[in-house]
Design a protein around this motif. Structure first.
Motif, PDB file in Angstrom:
ATOM      1  N   LEU A   1      -4.272   9.383 -11.059  1.00  8.36           N
ATOM      2  CA  LEU A   1      -4.740   8.698 -10.057  1.00  8.36           C
ATOM      3  C   LEU A   1      -3.361   7.746  -9.582  1.00  8.36           C
ATOM      4  O   LEU A   1      -3.260   6.811 -10.403  1.00  8.36           O
ATOM      5  N   ALA A   2      -3.021   8.102  -8.281  1.00  9.88           N
ATOM      6  CA  ALA A   2      -2.010   7.337  -7.889  1.00  9.88           C
ATOM      7  C   ALA A   2      -2.456   6.235  -7.085  1.00  9.88           C
ATOM      8  O   ALA A   2      -1.731   5.190  -7.034  1.00  9.88           O
ATOM      9  N   GLY A   3      -3.505   6.054  -6.701  1.00 10.19           N
ATOM     10  CA  GLY A   3      -4.170   5.020  -5.969  1.00 10.19           C
ATOM     11  C   GLY A   3      -5.747   5.366  -5.387  1.00 10.19           C
ATOM     12  O   GLY A   3      -6.124   6.344  -5.653  1.00 10.19           O
ATOM     13  N   ILE A   4      -6.091   3.960  -5.048  1.00 12.06           N
ATOM     14  CA  ILE A   4      -7.799   3.892  -4.462  1.00 12.06           C
ATOM     15  C   ILE A   4      -7.545   3.971  -2.924  1.00 12.06           C
ATOM     16  O   ILE A   4      -6.858   3.130  -2.288  1.00 12.06           O
ATOM     17  N   ASN A   5      -8.082   5.131  -2.190  1.00 10.43           N
ATOM     18  CA  ASN A   5      -8.118   5.242  -0.780  1.00 10.43           C
ATOM     19  C   ASN A   5      -9.009   4.042  -0.336  1.00 10.43           C
ATOM     20  O   ASN A   5     -10.085   3.807  -0.525  1.00 10.43           O
ATOM     21  N   THR A   6      -8.287   3.358   0.717  1.00  3.75           N
ATOM     22  CA  THR A   6      -8.879   2.096   1.064  1.00  3.75           C
ATOM     23  C   THR A   6      -9.065   1.975   2.455  1.00  3.75           C
ATOM     24  O   THR A   6     -10.180   1.285   3.031  1.00  3.75           O
ATOM     25  N   ALA A   7      -8.281   2.333   3.627  1.00  2.95           N
ATOM     26  CA  ALA A   7      -8.406   2.154   4.913  1.00  2.95           C
ATOM     27  C   ALA A   7      -7.649   3.127   5.595  1.00  2.95           C
ATOM     28  O   ALA A   7      -6.658   3.897   5.157  1.00  2.95           O
ATOM     29  N   ILE A   8      -7.655   3.083   6.883  1.00  4.86           N
ATOM     30  CA  ILE A   8      -7.080   3.968   7.731  1.00  4.86           C
ATOM     31  C   ILE A   8      -6.779   3.348   9.103  1.00  4.86           C
ATOM     32  O   ILE A   8      -7.251   2.416   9.401  1.00  4.86           O
ATOM     33  N   TYR A   9      -5.375   3.711   9.681  1.00  5.32           N
ATOM     34  CA  TYR A   9      -5.121   3.220  11.033  1.00  5.32           C
ATOM     35  C   TYR A   9      -5.714   4.283  11.924  1.00  5.32           C
ATOM     36  O   TYR A   9      -5.508   5.384  12.057  1.00  5.32           O
ATOM     37  N   SER A  10      -6.308   3.547  12.967  1.00  4.44           N
ATOM     38  CA  SER A  10      -7.280   4.706  13.775  1.00  4.44           C
ATOM     39  C   SER A  10      -7.698   4.013  14.995  1.00  4.44           C
ATOM     40  O   SER A  10      -8.101   2.764  15.034  1.00  4.44           O
ATOM     41  N   ARG A  11      -7.677   4.552  16.305  1.00  2.00           N
ATOM     42  CA  ARG A  11      -8.431   3.863  17.636  1.00  2.00           C
ATOM     43  C   ARG A  11      -9.762   4.446  17.769  1.00  2.00           C
ATOM     44  O   ARG A  11     -10.222   3.929  18.673  1.00  2.00           O
ATOM     45  N   SER A  12     -10.120   5.595  16.962  1.00  2.00           N
ATOM     46  CA  SER A  12     -11.355   5.988  17.368  1.00  2.00           C
ATOM     47  C   SER A  12     -12.362   6.023  15.905  1.00  2.00           C
ATOM     48  O   SER A  12     -13.524   6.370  16.165  1.00  2.00           O
ATOM     49  N   GLY A  13     -11.822   5.626  14.811  1.00  2.00           N
ATOM     50  CA  GLY A  13     -12.627   5.351  13.715  1.00  2.00           C
ATOM     51  C   GLY A  13     -12.433   6.443  12.684  1.00  2.00           C
ATOM     52  O   GLY A  13     -12.813   6.765  11.781  1.00  2.00           O
ATOM     53  N   GLY A  14     -11.809   7.648  13.391  1.00  2.00           N
ATOM     54  CA  GLY A  14     -11.430   8.895  12.319  1.00  2.00           C
ATOM     55  C   GLY A  14     -10.157   8.994  11.885  1.00  2.00           C
ATOM     56  O   GLY A  14      -9.211   8.275  12.498  1.00  2.00           O
ATOM     57  N   SER A  15      -9.513   9.999  11.404  1.00  2.00           N
ATOM     58  CA  SER A  15      -8.463   9.966  10.559  1.00  2.00           C
ATOM     59  C   SER A  15      -7.586  10.412  11.599  1.00  2.00           C
ATOM     60  O   SER A  15      -7.617  11.277  12.490  1.00  2.00           O
ATOM     61  N   ILE A  16      -6.221   9.793  11.772  1.00  2.17           N
ATOM     62  CA  ILE A  16      -5.257  10.332  12.629  1.00  2.17           C
ATOM     63  C   ILE A  16      -3.943  10.580  11.836  1.00  2.17           C
ATOM     64  O   ILE A  16      -2.649  10.499  12.147  1.00  2.17           O
ATOM     65  N   GLY A  17      -4.102  10.521  10.617  1.00  2.00           N
ATOM     66  CA  GLY A  17      -2.953  10.852   9.624  1.00  2.00           C
ATOM     67  C   GLY A  17      -2.055   9.627   9.120  1.00  2.00           C
ATOM     68  O   GLY A  17      -1.044   9.715   8.476  1.00  2.00           O
ATOM     69  N   ILE A  18      -2.817   8.475   9.340  1.00  2.00           N
ATOM     70  CA  ILE A  18      -2.196   7.155   8.649  1.00  2.00           C
ATOM     71  C   ILE A  18      -3.313   6.392   7.743  1.00  2.00           C
ATOM     72  O   ILE A  18      -4.243   5.735   8.382  1.00  2.00           O
TER      73      ILE A  18
ATOM     74  N   PHE B   1       1.030  -1.368   0.008  1.00  2.00           N
ATOM     75  CA  PHE B   1      -0.190   0.169   0.031  1.00  2.00           C
ATOM     76  C   PHE B   1       1.025   1.383   0.106  1.00  2.00           C
ATOM     77  O   PHE B   1       2.168   1.445   0.647  1.00  2.00           O
ATOM     78  N   ILE B   2       0.345   2.336  -0.536  1.00  2.00           N
ATOM     79  CA  ILE B   2       0.722   3.612  -0.541  1.00  2.00           C
ATOM     80  C   ILE B   2       0.276   4.432   1.039  1.00  2.00           C
ATOM     81  O   ILE B   2      -0.915   4.211   1.208  1.00  2.00           O
ATOM     82  N   GLN B   3       1.104   4.644   1.727  1.00  2.00           N
ATOM     83  CA  GLN B   3       0.674   5.285   2.987  1.00  2.00           C
ATOM     84  C   GLN B   3       0.675   6.814   2.869  1.00  2.00           C
ATOM     85  O   GLN B   3       1.525   7.391   2.292  1.00  2.00           O
ATOM     86  N   THR B   4      -0.237   7.438   3.413  1.00  2.00           N
ATOM     87  CA  THR B   4      -0.324   8.899   3.153  1.00  2.00           C
ATOM     88  C   THR B   4      -0.891   9.576   4.426  1.00  2.00           C
ATOM     89  O   THR B   4      -1.768   8.981   5.123  1.00  2.00           O
ATOM     90  N   ASP B   5      -0.607  10.724   4.685  1.00  2.00           N
ATOM     91  CA  ASP B   5      -1.192  11.604   5.783  1.00  2.00           C
ATOM     92  C   ASP B   5      -2.332  12.614   5.570  1.00  2.00           C
ATOM     93  O   ASP B   5      -2.742  13.229   6.403  1.00  2.00           O
ATOM     94  N   ALA B   6      -2.603  12.293   4.129  1.00  2.00           N
ATOM     95  CA  ALA B   6      -3.796  13.224   3.730  1.00  2.00           C
ATOM     96  C   ALA B   6      -5.109  12.740   4.431  1.00  2.00           C
ATOM     97  O   ALA B   6      -5.108  11.446   4.676  1.00  2.00           O
ATOM     98  N   ALA B   7      -5.948  13.335   5.181  1.00  2.00           N
ATOM     99  CA  ALA B   7      -6.941  13.177   6.086  1.00  2.00           C
ATOM    100  C   ALA B   7      -7.972  12.201   5.123  1.00  2.00           C
ATOM    101  O   ALA B   7      -8.458  12.578   4.091  1.00  2.00           O
ATOM    102  N   ILE B   8      -8.097  10.884   5.829  1.00  2.00           N
ATOM    103  CA  ILE B   8      -9.154  10.029   5.114  1.00  2.00           C
ATOM    104  C   ILE B   8     -10.001   9.332   6.151  1.00  2.00           C
ATOM    105  O   ILE B   8      -9.646   9.069   7.062  1.00  2.00           O
TER     106      ILE B   8
END
Length: 488
Positions: free
Chosen positions: A245-262, A222-229
């Protein structure tokens, strides 16, 4: 932790995302705003004037090709007549004789994003956005709405191709970038519909490339980005500064369900494979087969093999009829690159093979006895040899009720399982069958019965049909389990 459908616990902390819109200002150098000499290279802002440049031109260029996707799924559920009827105290007396409530139908709604890649209405999104949907609607950026149908899907890479009918109109599209050309630090925009608020744009950088430990799909790369997803962004676009198109946004790493920049995006080079009509068979994607498997090169392994650093894939097994065998690759070799692209681990090896078309010749860089060699082979579709011959086992024996089949490269690829492509696999276990009661599981590979190797379904049927006691060995994951069973 966030999972594919929101916070779920501690396993992967990955929340499926969807795309975004916040018109961002920042340090970006847009083509046409700088001298020609600066347009061909990546540079950092040099003045206050450069910092005040806007993302608006690339946003205007790309957002019309990003769509919102709404799905409906009808589910049937049974309502209990009273909460008391679910109480274990009452059920210990009445069991299944308790009255049940009426079955009613409920409609589940969900939303996501997608990207138009062809002017005739071909759209790519995440598989999980449209999974099991009864109705799919696509809303364009100009608010027009169309019904969509699924042309093909690939759950293993979490991608699906949709089609809408806009008549003779040529819809706006996003061209695919070569995701192998991305570099960490490149500026990117994420576009989608987070939380259903409407089309949104956020800005960030490429934080990392070739993330292979995300645990999201079978092909982890995967491509990792800090753009808010955020939720709702799934299937949306990660866009480069030249509007590709660099990629299709798919998932986030989150403890709350919202974006933390990963956030994570499927690379465009993987997206390209699901668009190929040549790769699609019966609505499914068939990928190239390599025929070799192995393990990561650890520091200890690198030291023992005389390698300068721990990178690559140490080959453990090569199928005799595979492209790997054709290329002369053998057990003990270390594959370090394919077509010049580094292969740091087995996940990267699988990704590189999966993004190459069937029939293409791949070039492998291999370390053998500490010396680099280069070899090549033509990639083929995984063959179904031998035929699977799916058979339900019967009789008075411990595997009765199990459906078994001959393993082949095609079946291994279809099931998405690691390990050898030969032997006999348990495809299914019937509920309450002898096989279920004694603990056999779907995916077990039958190795031996009474010390007789099992190479085919015919071998299994013959070996299990003899005698009144059985010593059975199966392979489950990385373990080989053996137990003895007797007829009672």
């Amino acid at each position: 932790m966030g999972g594919k459908n929101g916070p779920v616990g501690a396993r992967s902390a990955l929340g499926y995302a969807k795309t975004l819109t916040i018109l961002a200002l920042g340090a970006v150098l847009l083509a046409g705003s700088l001298p020609a000499a600066a347009q061909s290279q990546r540079i950092t802002p040099q003045s206050r004037e450069q910092i005040s440049l806007s993302f608006a031109p690339v946003v205007r260029q790309t957002t019309p090709a990003v769509v919102n996707i709404y799905t409906k799924k009808r589910v049937r559920e049974q309502a209990a007549l009273s909460p008391l009827l679910n109480d274990p105290f009452f059920r210990q007396f009445f069991g299944d004789r308790l009255p049940q409530g009426q079955t009613r139908e409920r409609v589940q709604n969900s939303l996501g994003s997608g990207v138009i890649l062809r002017p005739d209405g071909l759209i790519v999104t995440n598989f999980h956005v449209i999974k099991d949907a009864d109705e799919i609607s696509v809303v364009l950026s100009d608010r027009r709405e169309f019904d969509a149908k699924v042309l093909r899907s690939d759950e293993r890479v979490d991608l699906a191709v949709l089609k809408i009918d806009a008549g003779r109109e040529q819809l706006p599209t996003l061209p695919l970038a070569d995701s192998d050309q991305l570099q960490v630090g490149d500026l990117v925009l994420a576009i989608g519909n987070p939380f259903g608020v409407g089309q949104t744009v956020t800005q960030g950088i490429v934080s990392a490339l070739a993330r292979t430990n995300a645990g999201i799909t079978d092909y982890n790369f995967f491509i990792q980005t800090d753009a808010a997803i955020n939720p709702g962004n799934s299937g949306g676009a990660l866009v480069t500064m030249d509007g590709r198109l660099a990629g299709i946004n798919t998932a986030i790493y989150s403890r709350s369900g919202g974006s933390i920049g990963i956030g994570f995006a499927i690379p465009a080079n993987m997206v390209r494979t699901v668009l190929s009509d040549d790769a699609a068979r019966n609505g499914k994607i068939v990928r190239a087969w390599f025929g070799g498997s192995g393990q990561p090169v650890t520091p200890e392994v690198a030291a023992s093999l005389g390698l300068p650093r721990p990178a690559g894939v140490l080959i453990a097994e090569v199928h005799p009829d595979s492209p790997a065998a054709q290329a002369g690759i053998r057990s003990g070799d270390v594959i370090t690159a394919i077509n010049g692209n580094e292969v740091p681990d087995p996940e990267a090896l699988r990704f590189r093979i999966a993004t190459l078309p069937i029939g293409e010749t791949a070039t492998f860089t291999v370390m053998r006895r500490g010396q680099p060699i280069t070899t090549a082979a033509k990639l083929i579709a995984p063959p179904e040899t031998p035929k699977r011959e799916a058979t339900v086992l019967k009789g008075q024996q411990p595997l009765a009720g199990a459906t078994v089949a001959n393993l082949s490269p095609a079946l291994v690829e279809e099931l998405g399982i690691p390990g050898p492509s030969r032997g006999v696999i348990l495809l299914d276990i019937a509920a309450r069958s002898p096989a279920a009661r004694v603990g056999f599981q779907q995916g077990d590979v039958l190795q031996q019965v009474n010390n007789t190797p099992i190479a085919s379904v015919t071998d299994a049927v013959a070996a299990l049909g003899r005698g009144q006691s059985w010593r059975i060995s199966i392979k489950r994951g990385d373990e080989v389990l053996t137990d003895t069973f007797s007829q009672r």
